[in-house]
Design a protein around this motif. Sequence first.
Motif, PDB file in Angstrom:
ATOM      1  N   TRP A 140      -6.597   7.302  -5.457  1.00  0.00           N
ATOM      2  CA  TRP A 140      -5.628   6.205  -5.379  1.00  0.00           C
ATOM      3  C   TRP A 140      -4.886   6.243  -4.042  1.00  0.00           C
ATOM      4  O   TRP A 140      -4.955   5.303  -3.264  1.00  0.00           O
ATOM      5  CB  TRP A 140      -4.653   6.284  -6.555  1.00  0.00           C
ATOM      6  CG  TRP A 140      -3.509   5.314  -6.491  1.00  0.00           C
ATOM      7  CD1 TRP A 140      -2.223   5.602  -6.174  1.00  0.00           C
ATOM      8  CD2 TRP A 140      -3.551   3.909  -6.734  1.00  0.00           C
ATOM      9  NE1 TRP A 140      -1.461   4.467  -6.205  1.00  0.00           N
ATOM     10  CE2 TRP A 140      -2.255   3.399  -6.551  1.00  0.00           C
ATOM     11  CE3 TRP A 140      -4.572   3.023  -7.080  1.00  0.00           C
ATOM     12  CZ2 TRP A 140      -1.934   2.058  -6.705  1.00  0.00           C
ATOM     13  CZ3 TRP A 140      -4.249   1.682  -7.234  1.00  0.00           C
ATOM     14  CH2 TRP A 140      -2.955   1.212  -7.051  1.00  0.00           C
ATOM     15  N   SER A 141      -4.198   7.331  -3.774  1.00  0.00           N
ATOM     16  CA  SER A 141      -3.354   7.401  -2.573  1.00  0.00           C
ATOM     17  C   SER A 141      -4.174   7.498  -1.295  1.00  0.00           C
ATOM     18  O   SER A 141      -3.806   6.901  -0.280  1.00  0.00           O
ATOM     19  CB  SER A 141      -2.413   8.599  -2.660  1.00  0.00           C
ATOM     20  OG  SER A 141      -1.562   8.470  -3.761  1.00  0.00           O
ATOM     21  N   ALA A 143       0.832  -1.200   0.000  1.00  0.00           N
ATOM     22  CA  ALA A 143       0.000   0.000   0.000  1.00  0.00           C
ATOM     23  C   ALA A 143       0.871   1.257   0.000  1.00  0.00           C
ATOM     24  O   ALA A 143       0.627   2.198  -0.773  1.00  0.00           O
ATOM     25  CB  ALA A 143      -0.939   0.004   1.207  1.00  0.00           C
ATOM     26  N   LEU A 144       1.894   1.269   0.843  1.00  0.00           N
ATOM     27  CA  LEU A 144       2.775   2.438   0.869  1.00  0.00           C
ATOM     28  C   LEU A 144       3.587   2.557  -0.412  1.00  0.00           C
ATOM     29  O   LEU A 144       3.884   3.670  -0.872  1.00  0.00           O
ATOM     30  CB  LEU A 144       3.685   2.383   2.093  1.00  0.00           C
ATOM     31  CG  LEU A 144       2.980   2.545   3.435  1.00  0.00           C
ATOM     32  CD1 LEU A 144       3.994   2.522   4.567  1.00  0.00           C
ATOM     33  CD2 LEU A 144       2.158   3.810   3.492  1.00  0.00           C
ATOM     34  N   GLY A 145       3.941   1.417  -1.010  1.00  0.00           N
ATOM     35  CA  GLY A 145       4.610   1.442  -2.312  1.00  0.00           C
ATOM     36  C   GLY A 145       3.713   2.034  -3.383  1.00  0.00           C
ATOM     37  O   GLY A 145       4.173   2.776  -4.254  1.00  0.00           O
ATOM     38  N   ALA A 184       2.621   6.881  -6.898  1.00  0.00           N
ATOM     39  CA  ALA A 184       1.458   7.608  -7.410  1.00  0.00           C
ATOM     40  C   ALA A 184       1.847   8.703  -8.403  1.00  0.00           C
ATOM     41  O   ALA A 184       1.151   8.916  -9.404  1.00  0.00           O
ATOM     42  CB  ALA A 184       0.656   8.204  -6.252  1.00  0.00           C
ATOM     43  N   GLU A 185       2.938   9.389  -8.162  1.00  0.00           N
ATOM     44  CA  GLU A 185       3.340  10.467  -9.070  1.00  0.00           C
ATOM     45  C   GLU A 185       3.700   9.908 -10.447  1.00  0.00           C
ATOM     46  O   GLU A 185       3.276  10.437 -11.479  1.00  0.00           O
ATOM     47  CB  GLU A 185       4.525  11.235  -8.484  1.00  0.00           C
ATOM     48  CG  GLU A 185       4.941  12.424  -9.321  1.00  0.00           C
ATOM     49  CD  GLU A 185       6.086  13.205  -8.700  1.00  0.00           C
ATOM     50  OE1 GLU A 185       6.474  14.201  -9.325  1.00  0.00           O
ATOM     51  OE2 GLU A 185       6.587  12.830  -7.643  1.00  0.00           O
ATOM     52  N   ILE A 230      -3.192   2.786   7.418  1.00  0.00           N
ATOM     53  CA  ILE A 230      -3.434   3.183   8.809  1.00  0.00           C
ATOM     54  C   ILE A 230      -4.204   2.098   9.548  1.00  0.00           C
ATOM     55  O   ILE A 230      -3.908   1.797  10.708  1.00  0.00           O
ATOM     56  CB  ILE A 230      -4.168   4.539   8.859  1.00  0.00           C
ATOM     57  CG1 ILE A 230      -3.218   5.656   8.425  1.00  0.00           C
ATOM     58  CG2 ILE A 230      -4.722   4.820  10.253  1.00  0.00           C
ATOM     59  CD1 ILE A 230      -3.892   6.991   8.199  1.00  0.00           C
ATOM     60  N   ILE A 231      -5.176   1.480   8.885  1.00  0.00           N
ATOM     61  CA  ILE A 231      -5.927   0.381   9.510  1.00  0.00           C
ATOM     62  C   ILE A 231      -4.985  -0.771   9.841  1.00  0.00           C
ATOM     63  O   ILE A 231      -5.047  -1.349  10.935  1.00  0.00           O
ATOM     64  CB  ILE A 231      -7.079  -0.069   8.591  1.00  0.00           C
ATOM     65  CG1 ILE A 231      -8.150   1.016   8.538  1.00  0.00           C
ATOM     66  CG2 ILE A 231      -7.672  -1.391   9.055  1.00  0.00           C
ATOM     67  CD1 ILE A 231      -9.203   0.793   7.473  1.00  0.00           C
TER      68      ILE A 231
END
Length: 163
Positions: A120-121, A82-84, A89-90, A129-130
């Motif tokens: 998306w982000s 998810a963080l990847g 995203a850019e 966060i969950i």
Amino acid sequence: MEELKSAVNEHMDQMADLMEKLTAELRSGLKPAYENFIGFFHAIDWKEPWLICLVSFHVMLLLVVFMSRKNINFQMCLFLLALGGVYLAERLNHLLAGNWKSFAGQNYFDSHGIFLSILWSGPLLVIAIIILVNTLFSMCHLMVRWKKAELKHRARVARSKVD
């Protein structure tokens, strides 16, 4: 001394202007933000297949996160993915901005990436966060179990010394 007084007076005037603008915004309430959100929401054609797939992807990912809440290792993989996705995203925005005609009815991908950040982000960050909160609860539960086991072990050692 006069220069100092004039500088202080200018600063006070600037602060008074800022406070006046702030109170005017507070008096207007959340109506401008609500109107901007409604305008954004209505500007999107929600029946486009790629948008339906994107929303479905986020819902499925959320379901996988809830169903795998006991498997911390898998959740950490999802967290990193998810963080990847947020990190990329850019680049994804630039790629989609160049090829939007092949899959979308209109160009949603501006140079600032606002649309992609929101659709998306944003959900990926909420899912991350969950996962993070779930991991913290699991760690707290594990620490309680560990401390109980340690106290039981100390009690057994103390009983064996007495006997």
